[in-house]
Scaffold this active site. Sequence first.
Site, short mmCIF file in Angstrom:
data_model
loop_
_atom_site.label_atom_id
_atom_site.label_comp_id
_atom_site.label_asym_id
_atom_site.label_seq_id
_atom_site.Cartn_x
_atom_site.Cartn_y
_atom_site.Cartn_z
CG ASP A 107 -0.19 0.50 2.60
OD1 ASP A 107 -0.46 1.36 3.25
OD2 ASP A 107 0.80 -0.55 2.77
CG ASP A 316 -7.08 4.94 -0.43
OD1 ASP A 316 -6.58 4.09 -1.04
OD2 ASP A 316 -7.47 4.93 0.44
#
Length: 434
Positions: A107, A316
């Site tokens: 991530d 995101d």
Amino acid sequence: MAFPSLVLAITLAILYISSPATATGVESGGTFSIDLIHRDSIKSPFYDGSMTFSQRLAHALQRSFINAKRYKENATTYQTQIVPDHGEFLVNISFGNPSHKVMAIADTGSDLSWIQCKPCIKCYKHKGTLFDPKKSSTYKPLDCESTTCKGIDTVDISCSPTKTCEFYESYADGSFSNGSVSTDTLGLGDRFLPNIVFGCGFSNDGVFRSTWGGVIGLGGGDVSLVTQIRSFVTGRFSYCLIPYPLNDDLLNKSSKMTFGDIDFGPNIVSTPLVPKSPKTFYYVTLEAISVGNRRMNIHDGLNFSKPVPKGNMIVDSGTTLTMLPHRLYKNVEMAIKDSLNLRTMKDPQKQLNLCYRATKVIDIPKVIMHFEGADVELTRDNIFVTVSKHIICLAMGSTTDLPVFGNLAQMNFMVGFDLDKKKVSFKPTDCEKL
């Protein structure tokens, strides 16, 4: 060690690959692509066939609200608060020479990658074979006096009795990894990249799944994978997310992620990436949202007298919903409700506020995200999410923390990050055809 409450910007999980045993030299430049497999896809090792569509979606929406609470403005330090259940996509990767297949979470909420390694003093249960650094001809632990070791500032770094660089990565749920900061050959797609910095974790514990071997960082920091591969490809990466898997057809398809140059062609809009601390995250500036002819400022709903703060939103792909400041969200919700003028329904999952019978929503208002220098017009599939067979709901939520541009709003857009020119670009694209 104290960290702020910031979390993942593009949450991915890493799926292992079979690859040739010998790493080859890598020239700089060029491009390469990998598949992004949604965690709910049949191709995903996390796919649960016993779960209904509504149950899978409910879990994804829950992760959106949890993720949004972890973004804080004006933080000076941060904690990588990822937990395994927040992984949304899978990609392929391997470590070492000969290559060792690894499956791990990755991530942009973290920079330093780490995997479980032998000899493991304390390791969580792992179904796969642990990486043995002694068997890799290209493995090398870093000296604690090295420039790289001294430059790592997003995890706790110390010097071992043998003068090697040690890391300690902690998570909000109590999970952790401790080991040596090292370099080795990394296999990504069909490329083998030498001297990639990562953490070899000899003591790891927490709520990690037994199929996951560690965490891969795709943030903007100096030791993230995205930053390091700029030695081999240009400082650009992009992805194109297919719509949320509603049926077996989509469940078998993959999104694409490309590292390096890509020709976006016409009809592209771009907005600046705003440098902020920590530089792990990808910040952009949202100025306003329009619903039909009604334009609402992000700073204070309809108040245009105050300047818009720079870097006020994170892009995101790991958060399902787009999360907005509470007042702006309420104004957007009301504007859509007024425009549709339809009878509302209740969300059967009891998570989203504005819902309708799907067949009734035919003519929707034009909804535009006004980023600095880039107007991104959303489609029906970006604006609404199907929560049951007959009901769709507004795919947005409210937050008191930093807003998030989520993955439903990014579906069927080519989204490109140019780290050299510091911008992110959007182009409407049929991602299923890539």
